[in-house]
Design a protein around this motif. Structure first.
Motif, PDB file in Angstrom:
ATOM      1  N   PRO A   6     -91.387 121.323 -24.631  1.00  0.00           N
ATOM      2  CA  PRO A   6     -91.061 120.054 -25.797  1.00  0.00           C
ATOM      3  C   PRO A   6     -90.462 119.000 -25.050  1.00  0.00           C
ATOM      4  CG  PRO A   6     -90.150 122.308 -26.432  1.00  0.00           C
ATOM      5  CD  PRO A   6     -90.590 122.492 -25.067  1.00  0.00           C
ATOM      6  N   LEU A   7     -91.244 117.761 -25.288  1.00  0.00           N
ATOM      7  CA  LEU A   7     -91.009 116.254 -25.134  1.00  0.00           C
ATOM      8  C   LEU A   7     -91.133 116.262 -23.324  1.00  0.00           C
ATOM      9  CD1 LEU A   7     -88.129 115.496 -27.335  1.00  0.00           C
ATOM     10  CD2 LEU A   7     -90.481 115.159 -27.724  1.00  0.00           C
ATOM     11  N   GLN A   8     -91.680 117.263 -22.762  1.00  0.00           N
ATOM     12  CA  GLN A   8     -91.844 117.177 -21.460  1.00  0.00           C
ATOM     13  C   GLN A   8     -92.685 116.105 -20.889  1.00  0.00           C
ATOM     14  OE1 GLN A   8     -93.332 120.587 -19.356  1.00  0.00           O
ATOM     15  NE2 GLN A   8     -92.033 120.331 -17.637  1.00  0.00           N
ATOM     16  N   THR A   9     -92.706 115.339 -19.748  1.00  0.00           N
ATOM     17  CA  THR A   9     -93.419 114.249 -19.726  1.00  0.00           C
ATOM     18  C   THR A   9     -94.010 114.412 -18.105  1.00  0.00           C
ATOM     19  OG1 THR A   9     -92.198 112.627 -20.835  1.00  0.00           O
ATOM     20  CG2 THR A   9     -93.663 111.843 -19.140  1.00  0.00           C
ATOM     21  N   ILE A  10     -95.368 114.160 -18.125  1.00  0.00           N
ATOM     22  CA  ILE A  10     -96.068 113.991 -16.842  1.00  0.00           C
ATOM     23  C   ILE A  10     -95.967 112.390 -16.605  1.00  0.00           C
ATOM     24  CG2 ILE A  10     -98.322 114.201 -15.536  1.00  0.00           C
ATOM     25  CD1 ILE A  10     -98.927 116.465 -17.388  1.00  0.00           C
ATOM     26  N   PRO A  11     -95.261 112.286 -15.416  1.00  0.00           N
ATOM     27  CA  PRO A  11     -95.018 110.622 -15.071  1.00  0.00           C
ATOM     28  C   PRO A  11     -96.350 109.751 -15.000  1.00  0.00           C
ATOM     29  CG  PRO A  11     -93.687 112.003 -13.741  1.00  0.00           C
ATOM     30  CD  PRO A  11     -94.748 112.956 -14.465  1.00  0.00           C
ATOM     31  N   GLU A  12     -96.213 108.613 -15.114  1.00  0.00           N
ATOM     32  CA  GLU A  12     -97.354 107.625 -15.197  1.00  0.00           C
ATOM     33  C   GLU A  12     -97.946 107.987 -13.819  1.00  0.00           C
ATOM     34  OE1 GLU A  12     -98.301 103.525 -16.996  1.00  0.00           O
ATOM     35  OE2 GLU A  12     -97.214 103.369 -15.260  1.00  0.00           O
ATOM     36  N   HIS A  13     -99.325 107.955 -13.769  1.00  0.00           N
ATOM     37  CA  HIS A  13     -99.948 107.979 -12.347  1.00  0.00           C
ATOM     38  C   HIS A  13    -101.405 107.411 -12.600  1.00  0.00           C
ATOM     39  CE1 HIS A  13    -100.703 111.776 -14.331  1.00  0.00           C
ATOM     40  NE2 HIS A  13    -101.909 111.850 -13.563  1.00  0.00           N
TER      41      HIS A  13
ATOM     42  N   ALA B 187     -83.446 123.651 -23.478  1.00  0.00           N
ATOM     43  CA  ALA B 187     -82.549 122.581 -23.155  1.00  0.00           C
ATOM     44  C   ALA B 187     -82.604 121.877 -21.518  1.00  0.00           C
ATOM     45  CB  ALA B 187     -81.143 123.160 -23.141  1.00  0.00           C
ATOM     46  N   ALA B 188     -82.094 120.531 -21.723  1.00  0.00           N
ATOM     47  CA  ALA B 188     -82.104 120.163 -20.330  1.00  0.00           C
ATOM     48  C   ALA B 188     -81.420 120.804 -19.158  1.00  0.00           C
ATOM     49  CB  ALA B 188     -81.623 118.623 -20.247  1.00  0.00           C
TER      50      ALA B 188
ATOM     51  N   GLY C 100     -90.445 116.111  -8.037  1.00  0.00           N
ATOM     52  CA  GLY C 100     -89.188 115.814  -6.988  1.00  0.00           C
ATOM     53  C   GLY C 100     -88.175 115.252  -8.029  1.00  0.00           C
ATOM     54  N   LEU C 101     -88.374 115.080  -9.268  1.00  0.00           N
ATOM     55  CA  LEU C 101     -87.104 114.231 -10.043  1.00  0.00           C
ATOM     56  C   LEU C 101     -86.171 115.067 -10.368  1.00  0.00           C
ATOM     57  CD1 LEU C 101     -89.872 112.222 -12.214  1.00  0.00           C
ATOM     58  CD2 LEU C 101     -88.553 111.433 -10.179  1.00  0.00           C
ATOM     59  N   LYS C 102     -86.333 116.515 -10.257  1.00  0.00           N
ATOM     60  CA  LYS C 102     -85.103 117.528 -10.375  1.00  0.00           C
ATOM     61  C   LYS C 102     -84.591 117.584 -11.881  1.00  0.00           C
ATOM     62  CE  LYS C 102     -84.881 118.107  -5.898  1.00  0.00           C
ATOM     63  NZ  LYS C 102     -85.891 118.888  -5.535  1.00  0.00           N
ATOM     64  N   ASP C 103     -85.424 117.369 -12.786  1.00  0.00           N
ATOM     65  CA  ASP C 103     -85.346 117.364 -14.087  1.00  0.00           C
ATOM     66  C   ASP C 103     -86.408 117.899 -14.992  1.00  0.00           C
ATOM     67  OD1 ASP C 103     -84.273 117.233 -16.717  1.00  0.00           O
ATOM     68  OD2 ASP C 103     -83.782 115.199 -16.865  1.00  0.00           O
ATOM     69  N   ILE C 104     -86.892 119.357 -14.780  1.00  0.00           N
ATOM     70  CA  ILE C 104     -87.957 120.000 -14.992  1.00  0.00           C
ATOM     71  C   ILE C 104     -88.213 119.857 -16.561  1.00  0.00           C
ATOM     72  CG2 ILE C 104     -87.143 122.315 -15.030  1.00  0.00           C
ATOM     73  CD1 ILE C 104     -90.681 121.070 -13.920  1.00  0.00           C
ATOM     74  N   ALA C 105     -87.102 119.787 -17.253  1.00  0.00           N
ATOM     75  CA  ALA C 105     -87.090 119.965 -18.859  1.00  0.00           C
ATOM     76  C   ALA C 105     -87.479 118.578 -19.390  1.00  0.00           C
ATOM     77  CB  ALA C 105     -85.887 120.234 -19.331  1.00  0.00           C
ATOM     78  N   ARG C 106     -87.145 117.538 -18.653  1.00  0.00           N
ATOM     79  CA  ARG C 106     -87.776 116.109 -19.035  1.00  0.00           C
ATOM     80  C   ARG C 106     -89.173 115.708 -18.308  1.00  0.00           C
ATOM     81  NH1 ARG C 106     -83.973 110.922 -18.731  1.00  0.00           N
ATOM     82  NH2 ARG C 106     -85.429 109.516 -19.743  1.00  0.00           N
ATOM     83  N   TYR C 107     -89.117 115.991 -17.066  1.00  0.00           N
ATOM     84  CA  TYR C 107     -90.114 115.534 -16.291  1.00  0.00           C
ATOM     85  C   TYR C 107     -90.848 116.558 -15.637  1.00  0.00           C
ATOM     86  CZ  TYR C 107     -88.421 111.061 -17.016  1.00  0.00           C
ATOM     87  OH  TYR C 107     -87.708 110.149 -17.451  1.00  0.00           O
TER      88      TYR C 107
END
Length: 157
Positions: free
Chosen positions: A68-75, A2-3, A39-46
């Protein structure tokens, strides 16, 4: 998964995924598993969790675990000195990953791989079950990465 999970929970969940993928890690590898939330403080998502097997002036190899559904931000990996930018090949070991670049979007499944050249914007998102990926690349100089989201903060190496 979960988030709102902690970095330690992300670490533990990553170890479970690595075990599901039959990735053999030493106790030292497990102790050095890195957890990055950008640094986005939402490890389950990013974010991403990884073991760096080697990173020297010639090459780098990392084992990545994406929740699950975790994203590495565009870079992108820009040129640094005489280096034209990090060249990296990602091979999915377990699960699936959606890869997008400024040129295309593809979905990779276990046993498939994709190579991204330097100075190209790209990002990744794991499938619903998560994913385990091995990365082979030229040297990683993460501190020079450029993110399209200005809120991303990457700690210095």
């Amino acid at each position: 998964m979960a988030a709102g999970i902690s970095l330690e929970e992300a670490r533990e969940q990553a170890l479970v995924l690595l075990e599901k993928a039959n990735v053999a890690l030493s106790e030292e590898d497990k102790a050095h598993l890195k957890v990055v939330d950008y640094g986005l403080k939402d490890i389950a998502r990013y974010g991403v969790q990884f073991v760096e097997y080697i990173n020297n002036e010639r090459y780098c190899a990392r084992q990545l675990a994406l929740l699950p559904l975790q994203t590495i931000p565009e870079h992108m990996h820009p040129p640094v000195g005489d280096d034209p930018g990090k060249l990296e090949t990602f091979r999915v070991v377990w699960g699936k990953v959606r890869v997008h670049t400024e040129f295309q979007e593809i979905e990779l499944h276990a046993g498939e791989q994709y190579t991204i050249g330097g100075n190209v914007y790209h990002g990744f998102q794991a499938g619903e079950a998560g994913a385990v990926v091995i990365e082979f690349s030229s040297p990683a100089r993460d501190r020079f990465d450029v993110f399209s989201n200005p809120q991303v903060q990457l700690k210095q190496e």
